[in-house]
Each structure stands twice: as C-alpha cells, then as structure tokens.
Scaffold this motif. Structure first.
Motif, short mmCIF file in Angstrom:
data_model
loop_
_atom_site.label_atom_id
_atom_site.label_comp_id
_atom_site.label_asym_id
_atom_site.label_seq_id
_atom_site.Cartn_x
_atom_site.Cartn_y
_atom_site.Cartn_z
N GLY A 37 0.83 -1.21 0.00
CA GLY A 37 0.00 0.00 0.00
C GLY A 37 0.86 1.25 0.00
N ALA A 38 1.88 1.29 0.84
CA ALA A 38 2.78 2.44 0.88
C ALA A 38 3.53 2.58 -0.44
CB ALA A 38 3.76 2.30 2.03
N GLY A 39 3.94 1.45 -1.01
CA GLY A 39 4.65 1.48 -2.29
C GLY A 39 3.81 2.01 -3.43
N SER A 40 2.51 1.85 -3.33
CA SER A 40 1.63 2.34 -4.40
C SER A 40 1.54 3.86 -4.42
CB SER A 40 0.23 1.74 -4.26
OG SER A 40 -0.44 2.27 -3.14
N ALA A 41 2.02 4.50 -3.36
CA ALA A 41 1.95 5.96 -3.27
C ALA A 41 3.20 6.64 -3.84
CB ALA A 41 1.75 6.38 -1.82
N THR A 42 4.09 5.87 -4.43
CA THR A 42 5.33 6.44 -4.97
C THR A 42 5.69 5.74 -6.27
OG1 THR A 42 7.66 6.90 -4.50
CG2 THR A 42 6.77 4.86 -3.61
N THR A 43 6.53 6.37 -7.04
CA THR A 43 7.03 5.72 -8.25
C THR A 43 8.38 5.04 -7.99
OG1 THR A 43 8.06 7.78 -8.97
CG2 THR A 43 5.83 7.29 -9.81
N ASP A 44 8.93 5.22 -6.80
CA ASP A 44 10.19 4.57 -6.44
C ASP A 44 9.99 3.06 -6.33
OD1 ASP A 44 11.34 7.07 -6.23
OD2 ASP A 44 11.12 7.17 -4.05
N HIS A 45 11.06 2.32 -6.61
CA HIS A 45 11.01 0.88 -6.45
C HIS A 45 10.88 0.56 -4.96
CE1 HIS A 45 11.70 -3.28 -7.74
NE2 HIS A 45 12.31 -3.42 -6.57
N LEU A 46 10.07 -0.41 -4.64
CA LEU A 46 9.83 -0.82 -3.26
C LEU A 46 10.65 -2.06 -2.94
CD1 LEU A 46 8.13 -0.81 -0.59
CD2 LEU A 46 6.53 -2.31 -1.82
N THR A 47 11.34 -2.02 -1.82
CA THR A 47 11.98 -3.21 -1.28
C THR A 47 11.33 -3.51 0.06
OG1 THR A 47 14.11 -2.79 -2.35
CG2 THR A 47 14.13 -4.27 -0.46
N LEU A 48 10.76 -4.68 0.17
CA LEU A 48 10.17 -5.16 1.42
C LEU A 48 11.09 -6.24 1.98
CD1 LEU A 48 7.99 -5.75 3.56
CD2 LEU A 48 6.82 -7.17 1.84
N VAL A 49 11.60 -6.02 3.17
CA VAL A 49 12.41 -7.03 3.85
C VAL A 49 11.52 -7.61 4.94
CG1 VAL A 49 14.53 -7.50 5.14
CG2 VAL A 49 14.50 -5.70 3.39
N ILE A 50 11.32 -8.92 4.89
CA ILE A 50 10.32 -9.55 5.75
C ILE A 50 10.79 -10.93 6.19
CG2 ILE A 50 9.06 -10.50 3.77
CD1 ILE A 50 6.44 -9.82 5.33
N GLY A 51 10.46 -11.27 7.42
CA GLY A 51 10.77 -12.61 7.92
C GLY A 51 9.74 -13.63 7.45
N ASP A 52 10.09 -14.88 7.59
CA ASP A 52 9.25 -15.96 7.08
C ASP A 52 7.90 -16.06 7.77
OD1 ASP A 52 10.90 -16.71 9.27
OD2 ASP A 52 10.68 -18.84 8.82
N LEU A 53 7.84 -15.89 9.08
CA LEU A 53 6.54 -15.98 9.74
C LEU A 53 5.64 -14.81 9.36
CD1 LEU A 53 7.40 -17.29 13.33
CD2 LEU A 53 6.48 -18.56 11.37
N ALA A 54 6.21 -13.63 9.22
CA ALA A 54 5.41 -12.47 8.80
C ALA A 54 4.93 -12.65 7.36
CB ALA A 54 6.21 -11.18 8.94
N TYR A 55 5.80 -13.19 6.49
CA TYR A 55 5.43 -13.46 5.10
C TYR A 55 4.27 -14.45 5.06
CZ TYR A 55 6.15 -14.68 0.14
OH TYR A 55 6.00 -14.90 -1.21
N TYR A 56 4.40 -15.52 5.81
CA TYR A 56 3.35 -16.54 5.87
C TYR A 56 2.04 -15.96 6.41
CZ TYR A 56 0.86 -20.68 7.57
OH TYR A 56 -0.09 -21.63 7.83
N HIS A 57 2.16 -15.14 7.44
CA HIS A 57 0.98 -14.59 8.11
C HIS A 57 0.17 -13.66 7.18
CE1 HIS A 57 -1.30 -13.78 11.76
NE2 HIS A 57 -1.31 -12.52 11.43
#
Length: 175
Positions: A37-57
């Motif tokens: 959602g935050a990335g959709s507010a910009t034209t910059d490339h988004l990098t999301l760094v996320i752990g496995d449990l958060a990704y799964y969740h």
C-alpha cells in the motif's frame, strides 16, 4: 529481526532513503499489505524485507501487487520460524523452546511465486543475493528473493559483532 538488523547494522548514507516499519499486534500482522500500500503511493522501487513468519501470516496481501500496480523486491528472510526468540532466556529450555516459541514451519514458499504471479528465486550466498536483488530492482515487476538462514547461527554472529564493537570501543577509551 529484519527491522532490528536494519537499525543495528545499516550504514549511514547521504542518500535519501525512506524506511517504513509496521508492527501489528504480534509484530507480524499486515506487513506485506502495508508495504505494498505504501509502495503504491510512490514511483520509487519498493523493497520489502520480511521474515518468514510475517510473510506466511500475510501472504494473501500479495494480491495487492497487481491491484496496487507496484514493482517490488520482496526479500524473504527464512530462518524456519521465530528466530527472534533466540534472544530470550527460554532458548535454553528444550522443550518447550522449539515447539512453543521458535515454531518451525518447514514451509516451501516457492509456490507463492506462481500463486500470485511473481518471479521467485532462492539464494544461498551473498553474491547470489546481490545478483538477484540487482536484477529485481533494475527489471520490471515483482520478485521474491528468498534468503534461507539459520536462526541460531545468525544470533551467534550478532553476539560476536556486538562483543567486537564493545572491545573496539573499550580499546579506544584507553588510548
């Protein structure tokens, strides 16, 4: 641990970098959805760094990639469970540490690439990560770059770095 590692180990930079954090009730709620959602507010490339449990969740949040028209690199740090709990004294108690705190899952996340129409790559070295990350950022679309780590080894490395910094600082104060 990803946000803690950013805070502890990221080098200062004169570049303008926007780093956002999201902490849900359990620390893992809605991280993917918030980032996209935050990335959709910009034209910059988004990098999301996320752990496995958060990704799964919040895997269903990956539906937002297409809806939000976001190009992103999702760096998935997979240590097979709640590696952060290695920082607590409960780590010394087996059981209950592994099953009740670390909660290993054994999930193969590669199918999420096909499920959500994303590129997916798993890397096993720093060089492979740099190559995959660079390719994702310079290319179009969204790529998940999975980095498989060992939680106990990672915490041992953090402890060694901390001890080294303390020793270095103690040596400077005597000069």
């Amino acid at each position: 641990m990803p946000v803690r590692d950013l805070d502890r180990f990221a080098r200062p930079s004169p570049d303008a970098v926007t780093a956002l954090g999201n902490r849900g009730v359990s620390g893992i709620d809605g991280i993917t959805s918030t980032a996209l959602g935050a990335g959709s507010a910009t034209t910059d490339h988004l990098t999301l760094v996320i752990g496995d449990l958060a990704y799964y969740h919040d895997m269903n949040g990956l539906l937002a990639v297409a809806r939000c028209d976001v190009d992103a690199t999702i760096v998935l740090l997979n240590n097979d469970g709640g590696g952060i709990f290695h920082m607590l004294p409960i780590e010394s108690f087996e059981p209950p540490f592994t099953e009740q705190f670390k909660t290993p899952h054994g999930i193969d996340f590669e199918p999420t690439g096909e499920l959500y129409g994303l590129e997916y790559t798993r890397v096993d070295s720093r060089e492979a990560f740099v190559d995959a990350y660079t390719e994702s950022v310079t290319g179009g679309g969204t790529t998940v770059v999975e980095v498989v780590t060992d939680a106990a080894d990672s915490h041992e490395t953090r402890d060694e770095l901390r001890a080294q910094v303390i020793d270095d600082l103690a040596g400077e104060s005597t000069d």
